[in-house]
Design a protein around this motif. Structure first.
Motif, PDB file in Angstrom:
ATOM      1  N   LEU A 178       0.816  -1.213   0.000  1.00  0.00           N
ATOM      2  CA  LEU A 178       0.000   0.000   0.000  1.00  0.00           C
ATOM      3  C   LEU A 178       0.847   1.261   0.000  1.00  0.00           C
ATOM      4  CD1 LEU A 178      -2.543  -1.247   2.676  1.00  0.00           C
ATOM      5  CD2 LEU A 178      -2.914  -1.131   0.217  1.00  0.00           C
ATOM      6  N   THR A 179       2.082   1.152   0.515  1.00  0.00           N
ATOM      7  CA  THR A 179       2.931   2.339   0.587  1.00  0.00           C
ATOM      8  C   THR A 179       4.062   2.284  -0.433  1.00  0.00           C
ATOM      9  OG1 THR A 179       4.290   1.245   2.221  1.00  0.00           O
ATOM     10  CG2 THR A 179       2.552   2.629   3.075  1.00  0.00           C
ATOM     11  N   CYS A 180       4.105   1.221  -1.205  1.00  0.00           N
ATOM     12  CA  CYS A 180       5.273   0.994  -2.063  1.00  0.00           C
ATOM     13  C   CYS A 180       5.125   1.741  -3.398  1.00  0.00           C
ATOM     14  CB  CYS A 180       5.433  -0.502  -2.326  1.00  0.00           C
ATOM     15  SG  CYS A 180       6.739  -0.875  -3.508  1.00  0.00           S
ATOM     16  N   PRO A 181       6.093   2.608  -3.734  1.00  0.00           N
ATOM     17  CA  PRO A 181       5.983   3.339  -4.999  1.00  0.00           C
ATOM     18  C   PRO A 181       6.068   2.419  -6.214  1.00  0.00           C
ATOM     19  CG  PRO A 181       8.124   3.728  -3.975  1.00  0.00           C
ATOM     20  CD  PRO A 181       7.306   2.969  -2.982  1.00  0.00           C
ATOM     21  N   VAL A 182       6.774   1.309  -6.071  1.00  0.00           N
ATOM     22  CA  VAL A 182       6.888   0.388  -7.213  1.00  0.00           C
ATOM     23  C   VAL A 182       5.521  -0.249  -7.465  1.00  0.00           C
ATOM     24  CG1 VAL A 182       8.026  -1.666  -8.114  1.00  0.00           C
ATOM     25  CG2 VAL A 182       9.307  -0.078  -6.670  1.00  0.00           C
ATOM     26  N   TRP A 183       4.868  -0.664  -6.403  1.00  0.00           N
ATOM     27  CA  TRP A 183       3.517  -1.226  -6.543  1.00  0.00           C
ATOM     28  C   TRP A 183       2.573  -0.179  -7.106  1.00  0.00           C
ATOM     29  CZ3 TRP A 183       0.162  -5.059  -6.823  1.00  0.00           C
ATOM     30  CH2 TRP A 183      -1.179  -4.802  -6.547  1.00  0.00           C
TER      31      TRP A 183
ATOM     32  N   THR B 292       7.435  -6.313  -5.621  1.00  0.00           N
ATOM     33  CA  THR B 292       7.368  -5.751  -4.266  1.00  0.00           C
ATOM     34  C   THR B 292       8.072  -6.668  -3.275  1.00  0.00           C
ATOM     35  OG1 THR B 292       5.353  -6.896  -3.594  1.00  0.00           O
ATOM     36  CG2 THR B 292       5.070  -4.834  -4.821  1.00  0.00           C
ATOM     37  N   VAL B 293       8.242  -6.166  -2.080  1.00  0.00           N
ATOM     38  CA  VAL B 293       8.924  -6.970  -1.065  1.00  0.00           C
ATOM     39  C   VAL B 293       8.057  -8.169  -0.674  1.00  0.00           C
ATOM     40  CG1 VAL B 293       8.126  -5.693   0.981  1.00  0.00           C
ATOM     41  CG2 VAL B 293      10.368  -6.758   0.994  1.00  0.00           C
ATOM     42  N   CYS B 294       6.739  -8.003  -0.804  1.00  0.00           N
ATOM     43  CA  CYS B 294       5.825  -9.112  -0.534  1.00  0.00           C
ATOM     44  C   CYS B 294       6.114 -10.257  -1.517  1.00  0.00           C
ATOM     45  CB  CYS B 294       4.392  -8.587  -0.693  1.00  0.00           C
ATOM     46  SG  CYS B 294       3.108  -9.797  -0.563  1.00  0.00           S
ATOM     47  N   GLY B 295       6.320  -9.907  -2.766  1.00  0.00           N
ATOM     48  CA  GLY B 295       6.658 -10.904  -3.779  1.00  0.00           C
ATOM     49  C   GLY B 295       8.007 -11.546  -3.494  1.00  0.00           C
ATOM     50  N   ARG B 296       8.990 -10.727  -3.112  1.00  0.00           N
ATOM     51  CA  ARG B 296      10.334 -11.268  -2.869  1.00  0.00           C
ATOM     52  C   ARG B 296      10.323 -12.237  -1.686  1.00  0.00           C
ATOM     53  NH1 ARG B 296      11.297  -5.982  -4.526  1.00  0.00           N
ATOM     54  NH2 ARG B 296      11.794  -4.929  -2.569  1.00  0.00           N
ATOM     55  N   ALA B 297       9.610 -11.852  -0.628  1.00  0.00           N
ATOM     56  CA  ALA B 297       9.559 -12.725   0.553  1.00  0.00           C
ATOM     57  C   ALA B 297       8.922 -14.060   0.186  1.00  0.00           C
ATOM     58  CB  ALA B 297       8.780 -12.048   1.679  1.00  0.00           C
TER      59      ALA B 297
ATOM     60  N   ALA C 234      14.108  -3.005  -9.027  1.00  0.00           N
ATOM     61  CA  ALA C 234      13.020  -2.017  -9.040  1.00  0.00           C
ATOM     62  C   ALA C 234      12.933  -1.227  -7.733  1.00  0.00           C
ATOM     63  CB  ALA C 234      11.689  -2.727  -9.289  1.00  0.00           C
ATOM     64  N   CYS C 235      13.341  -1.836  -6.642  1.00  0.00           N
ATOM     65  CA  CYS C 235      13.149  -1.222  -5.320  1.00  0.00           C
ATOM     66  C   CYS C 235      13.998   0.039  -5.155  1.00  0.00           C
ATOM     67  CB  CYS C 235      13.525  -2.246  -4.259  1.00  0.00           C
ATOM     68  SG  CYS C 235      13.432  -1.612  -2.589  1.00  0.00           S
ATOM     69  N   VAL C 236      13.385   1.105  -4.630  1.00  0.00           N
ATOM     70  CA  VAL C 236      14.150   2.342  -4.414  1.00  0.00           C
ATOM     71  C   VAL C 236      14.611   2.462  -2.961  1.00  0.00           C
ATOM     72  CG1 VAL C 236      13.096   3.596  -6.328  1.00  0.00           C
ATOM     73  CG2 VAL C 236      12.068   3.752  -4.057  1.00  0.00           C
ATOM     74  N   LEU C 237      14.447   1.407  -2.196  1.00  0.00           N
ATOM     75  CA  LEU C 237      14.911   1.334  -0.813  1.00  0.00           C
ATOM     76  C   LEU C 237      14.405   2.491   0.048  1.00  0.00           C
ATOM     77  CD1 LEU C 237      18.562  -0.007  -1.283  1.00  0.00           C
ATOM     78  CD2 LEU C 237      16.583  -1.247  -0.413  1.00  0.00           C
ATOM     79  N   CYS C 238      13.171   2.878  -0.191  1.00  0.00           N
ATOM     80  CA  CYS C 238      12.618   3.990   0.585  1.00  0.00           C
ATOM     81  C   CYS C 238      12.255   3.545   2.003  1.00  0.00           C
ATOM     82  CB  CYS C 238      11.376   4.552  -0.098  1.00  0.00           C
ATOM     83  SG  CYS C 238      10.007   3.397  -0.153  1.00  0.00           S
ATOM     84  N   GLY C 239      12.029   2.258   2.188  1.00  0.00           N
ATOM     85  CA  GLY C 239      11.763   1.731   3.528  1.00  0.00           C
ATOM     86  C   GLY C 239      10.331   1.885   4.006  1.00  0.00           C
ATOM     87  N   ALA C 240       9.456   2.440   3.161  1.00  0.00           N
ATOM     88  CA  ALA C 240       8.065   2.648   3.597  1.00  0.00           C
ATOM     89  C   ALA C 240       7.423   1.318   3.983  1.00  0.00           C
ATOM     90  CB  ALA C 240       7.271   3.314   2.486  1.00  0.00           C
ATOM     91  N   CYS C 241       7.749   0.283   3.234  1.00  0.00           N
ATOM     92  CA  CYS C 241       7.155  -1.033   3.486  1.00  0.00           C
ATOM     93  C   CYS C 241       7.488  -1.534   4.887  1.00  0.00           C
ATOM     94  CB  CYS C 241       7.659  -2.032   2.438  1.00  0.00           C
ATOM     95  SG  CYS C 241       9.439  -1.968   2.176  1.00  0.00           S
ATOM     96  N   GLY C 242       8.734  -1.346   5.282  1.00  0.00           N
ATOM     97  CA  GLY C 242       9.161  -1.880   6.578  1.00  0.00           C
ATOM     98  C   GLY C 242       8.466  -1.211   7.742  1.00  0.00           C
TER      99      GLY C 242
HETATM  100  S1  SF4 Z   1      11.711  -0.136   0.050  1.00  0.00           S
HETATM  101 FE1  SF4 Z   1      10.216   1.198  -0.955  1.00  0.00          FE
HETATM  102  S2  SF4 Z   1      10.358   0.659  -3.128  1.00  0.00           S
HETATM  103 FE2  SF4 Z   1      11.362  -0.991  -1.996  1.00  0.00          FE
HETATM  104  S3  SF4 Z   1       9.739  -2.529  -1.677  1.00  0.00           S
HETATM  105 FE3  SF4 Z   1       9.756  -1.208   0.127  1.00  0.00          FE
HETATM  106  S4  SF4 Z   1       8.236   0.366  -0.296  1.00  0.00           S
HETATM  107 FE4  SF4 Z   1       8.724  -0.624  -2.246  1.00  0.00          FE
END
Ligand code: SF4
Ligand SMILES: Cc1cc2nc3c(=O)[nH]c(=O)nc-3n(C[C@H](O)[C@H](O)[C@H](O)COP(=O)(O)OP(=O)(O)OC[C@H]3O[C@@H](n4cnc5c(N)ncnc54)[C@H](O)[C@@H]3O)c2cc1C
Ligand code: SF4
Lengths: 525, 325
Positions: free
Chosen positions: B28-33, B42-47, B65-73
């Protein structure tokens, strides 16, 4: 099996002891017959021709094993099926082309939104899996008529994000953040405001649907009304919802109050009284244990809150936190051997309370974005890689008995579990309610209860969990109730609970609408 | 066991990917998604790929694809350390996922042993904008922060982001040079989690958070402003910062680039600094942040976000360090 036998079975089946009994032995589910729900599965015939036809129309089908593996289960984590391929939904025209080819080549198509089913309803046991989340746009917000038009794959949470920019909110949606609009309209959608506002499906104004034969149709109560009634609460049998116009409302922060009960029955009766008399904007029951029951009551406005405290509070038998705490202290002081239980209660309360009232979601004593807070905490405290949430949906008269029986089943199988009960306002007598989660004998209101064991780190066998679910579902058969989780692995119960005549009627309608029986073939029939 | 496997095993232990329930809340917070709707990116897919026995090679595109923004975590109910998962997986790929020219291209100066207790790491992006760099340094000097030549650690960070495992000797030299440091302000949020790990005795904070502690800076923020939190540092210490920024919002009346989940909506621009364009279009992210909002001014913490918002017609953009200069 007698109660004491099954408790011993329960203890043995927790895999903490490796010498536990064999769960896959033919007699491991004594008294609970195994059911082969779909003896005639599709065997892959026509797949290559189907995919070739789709690719010729520029429709992408991903056959990568890792991707297909990702889609092999739903939130329940108990039903597994491997699709042959995945397509990300792009448009109604694309879905129309897919379904036309599917009819021609007789290839099953399973539709998945958020995939939050727990009985495998959104799992493809072969064939094409259509991931609706590719269609997630919010198309337009009409603040004047208080409606929103959105593509059906959109998550409710995403819809809320967009609506909030205009100070608006949806009416009711599941408390889990990642269910989709279309998937929810297909199954119901219960919120803690459903006692007032009904289920999400009843809040749809109009839909765009692609029928199983590939026609794209707009429908509403006045346009193609038959289709509208079939598709809402239709479990994806009669068409793929591609767009929906939903009613919206002004966004409001909410004030919450919790009342605590030592008796499940009293809490249920009080909940029914609040629902019947429209005493609160939101209400529901969440148990920590069946002797620590939480009745949640919440309000959108000060006026409604004041009216509740002036009129209804004194009729509730629940206690405030302090009063209940003192009663529990007294209860356990007299039963010191139950100290473990007391500590569990205390620990759970200490975990849950701050989690449900986080400072950064509070303003002036009101909770902002209650759906976000609740949705996150539901996953945090009740989520897991396996989720076992059988449920019963009953009429008002059967509610208390059904839930007490379900509670007894939970107690037999699990040391810790939660019940979540809500009322659902019905909007008259609707065709869509026939053979759905709305019980046939419900009038005015229906009631639902989810029975959710807290699995923790204990590993339970699949058979054990299934045996538990089956026992809950049996209550539905015996009492002629309905179920919110409706289909997939528990579809055998649909025929038993609703009877052959009704199921045959719907099967005939399905055959007419979907001659090759390709759309969501493993859900209901 | 190959080295790659050993590294992957390590990452599994650290990230807790095995606890992922597949709930999808991170998406929900992931810019790639948000921009692709492709769950496998997404990280959900990777896990899930890892849970199903897949290898980093199976998710090369996803890792890139991941921009490492950390919103997901910061929103993950299962507590998966999503950034650790992605960075470790990138490093487990034989050649990382960064473009080759981006890797190891800067070899910073070996840092001198410092006796200072309070350091300011401006980062490579900020050093490029002389005006803002000077304004920030001047403000921080007033609080006793010494400007630090952080080219070496910036280079290590850029490598790590691109999927190059840092050279242990380089890292050890850097850590030893920092022995007496008690406070670090790092403009590059990507560094925060690593600095906290490498220098457990030092308090690491972002530039925005630090400047906001100055009354005259906070006073300069207007209720008509849209304030863009630097997402990587914010998400690296979310449970503390979410309250800090929420209070700031209430005190100033400004709006924030936060989602309903109180994650900072990233533009993704910082994630491209060292790796070039990817699956996230920062302009589209900025348009979503501005959707149905008409701020008089956009205040940014991250220098990479300045240009993104400046490119949107009719938007006045200012860096937080310029608010009181
Ligand atoms: S770090 Fe950012 S871009 Fe990477 S999976 Fe998490 S929310 Fe998406
Ligand atoms: C942790 C958790 C909490 C939950 N809480 C609640 C709650 O509070 N209230 C509640 O009501 N439910 C709740 N549920 C149940 C779940 O929310 C519903 O099953 C959900 O609304 C379904 O939405 P979905 O997008 O996940 O649908 P899916 O699971 O993807 O699909 C559901 C069914 O609809 C079909 N379908 C999907 N999309 C479409 C479409 N566009 N057109 C036609 N058919 C379609 C599928 O084939 C499937 O049969 C919960 C589930 C979980 C796991
Ligand atoms: S939020 Fe966490 S648990 Fe949920 S899918 Fe994402 S990584 Fe997995």
């Amino acid at each position: 099996m007698k109660g004491s036998d099954i408790s011993a079975f329960a203890a043995a089946a927790r895999v903490s002891s490796p010498a536990a009994i064999d769960h896959v032995a033919p007699d491991s589910l004594k008294g609970i017959p195994r059911r082969q729900t779909n003896p005639a599965r599709w065997n892959g015939k026509g797949w290559n021709e189907f995919v070739t036809a789709l690719r010729a129309r520029n429709i992408e089908v991903c056959e990568n094993r890792q991707t297909c593996g990702f889609y092999s289960s739903d939130s329940g984590g108990l039903a597994y099926g491997m699709p042959h391929g995945i397509t990300l939904a792009g448009s109604a025209a694309q879905i129309s082309a897919i379904l036309k080819q599917a009819q021609l080549h007789r290839v099953p198509v399973t539709v998945k939104g958020g995939g939050l089913t727990t009985e495998g309803e959104s799992v493809a046991f072969g064939g094409l899996l259509l991931d609706m989340r590719g269609m997630s746009r919010v198309i337009s917000v009409d603040a004047q008529n208080m409606t929103v038009r959105a593509e059906a794959g959109v998550y409710w949470h995403t819809l809320a994000e967009v609506l909030r920019r205009d100070g608006l909110d949806y009416l009711s949606a599941p408390l889990n953040l990642t269910s989709s609009l279309g998937g929810t309209l297909a199954v119901g959608g219960i919120d803690i405001n459903s006692p007032r506002l009904g289920c999400s499906a009843d809040q749809a104004v109009s839909l765009q649907v692609v029928t199983p034969t590939g026609e794209i149709k707009e429908c509403s109560e006045t346009l193609n009304a038959d289709l509208f009634e079939r598709v809402l609460l239709g479990y994806g049998q009669f068409g793929v919802i591609t767009e929906a116009t939903m009613r919206v409302r002004k966004f409001t922060p909410v004030t919450m109050h919790y009342f605590y009960y030592g008796s499940l029955r009293e809490a249920m009766e009080d909940l029914q009284m609040l629902v019947r008399e429209d005493a609160a904007d939101y209400c529901g029951i969440l148990t920590i244990m069946d002797k620590a029951v939480n009745l949640l009551v919440a309000f959108d406005s000060d006026g409604r809150e004041r009216a509740f405290f002036a009129g209804w509070r004194k009729r509730l038998r629940g206690h405030g936190e302090l009063g209940f705490g003192l009663r529990m202290a007294w209860h356990y002081a007299l039963r010191p051997w139950r100290v473990g239980e007391a500590l569990y209660l205390l620990g759970r309360k200490q975990e849950l309370e701050p989690a449900f009232n986080p400072a950064h979601f509070m303003e002036d004593g009101r909770i902002i974005d209650r759906a976000v807070v609740f949705g996150n905490q539901v996953w945090k405290f009740w989520g897991g890689r396996k989720m076992v949430i059988p449920d019963l949906a009953t009429s008002a008269d059967k509610f208390v008995e059904a839930i007490e029986r379900g509670n007894a089943v939970c107690k037999k199988y699990f040391p810790r579990y939660t019940l979540y009960c809500v009322g659902i306002k019905l909007s008259g007598r609707r065709e869509r309610y026939e053979m759905s989660c709305v019980p046939p004998d419900a009038a005015g209101f229906a009631y639902g209860c989810e029975f959710e064991p807290i699995l923790g780190d204990t590993v339970y066998s699949r058979e054990y969990l299934q045996a538990f679910k089956n026992e809950i579902y049996e209550i539905g058969v015996e009492m002629k109730t309905s179920y919110y989780r409706f289909g997939g692995m528990m579809k055998g119960y649909i025929r038993r609970a609703f009877g052959d005549e009704l199921v045959e009627k719907h099967l005939a309608m399905k055959r007419l609408a979907d001659p090759a029986m390709i759309l969501n073939p493993d859900v209901i029939f | 066991m190959t080295e790659t496997t050993a590294e992957l095993l390590n990452s599994r232990i650290r990230s807790g990917y095995e606890h992922c329930t597949g709930c999808g809340v991170c998406m929900l917070t992931c810019p790639v998604w948000n921009q692709t709707r492709d769950i496998m990116l997404t990280v959900c897919g990777r896990a899930r790929v890892l849970q199903n026995g897949g290898a980093p090679e199976d998710m090369r595109q996803s890792l890139a694809a991941c921009v490492l923004c950390g919103a997901c975590g910061s929103v993950c109910p299962a507590g998966v350390d999503t950034v650790a998962l992605t960075t470790e997986l990138r490093m487990s790929l034989a050649d990382g996922t960064g473009r080759p020219e981006a890797q190891n291209r800067i070899q910073g100066k070996t840092p001198p042993v410092t006796t200072a207790q309070k350091l300011f790491f401006p980062g490579s992006a900020m050093r490029r904008d002389e005006n803002i760099f000077r304004s920030a340094a001047r403000l921080l000097e007033q609080d006793g922060y010494i400007l630090f030549d952080d080219t070496e650690i910036s280079a290590i960070a850029a490598d790590m982001e691109a999927g190059v495992r840092p050279d242990q000797d380089r890292l050890t030299r850097f850590i030893s040079s920092m022995r007496g440091v008690k406070h670090i302000i790092a403009a590059d949020g990507f560094l925060h989690r690593h600095l906290r790990q490498w220098l457990p005795g030092a308090r690491v904070a972002g530039l925005g958070e630090t400047l906001l502690a100055r009354p005259e800076v906070k006073k300069a923020i207007k209720s008509t402003d849209l304030y863009i939190i630097e997402p990587r540092g914010y998400h690296a210490d979310h449970s503390r910062l979410v309250n800090l920024y929420d209070r700031m919002r209430l005190e100033t009346g400004c709006r924030l680039n936060t989602s309903l989940q109180r994650a900072a909506i990233p533009t993704g621009a910082a994630g491209m600094r060292n790796r070039g364009p990817g699956r996230v279009d920062p302009a589209e992210q900025a348009r979503w942040i501005l959707h149905h909002r008409r701020p008089e001014r956009v205040v940014v913490e991250d220098i990479d976000d300045m240009q993104v918002f400046k490119n949107i017609p009719g938007t006045e953009v200012i860096h937080i360090a310029q608010l009181v200069s």
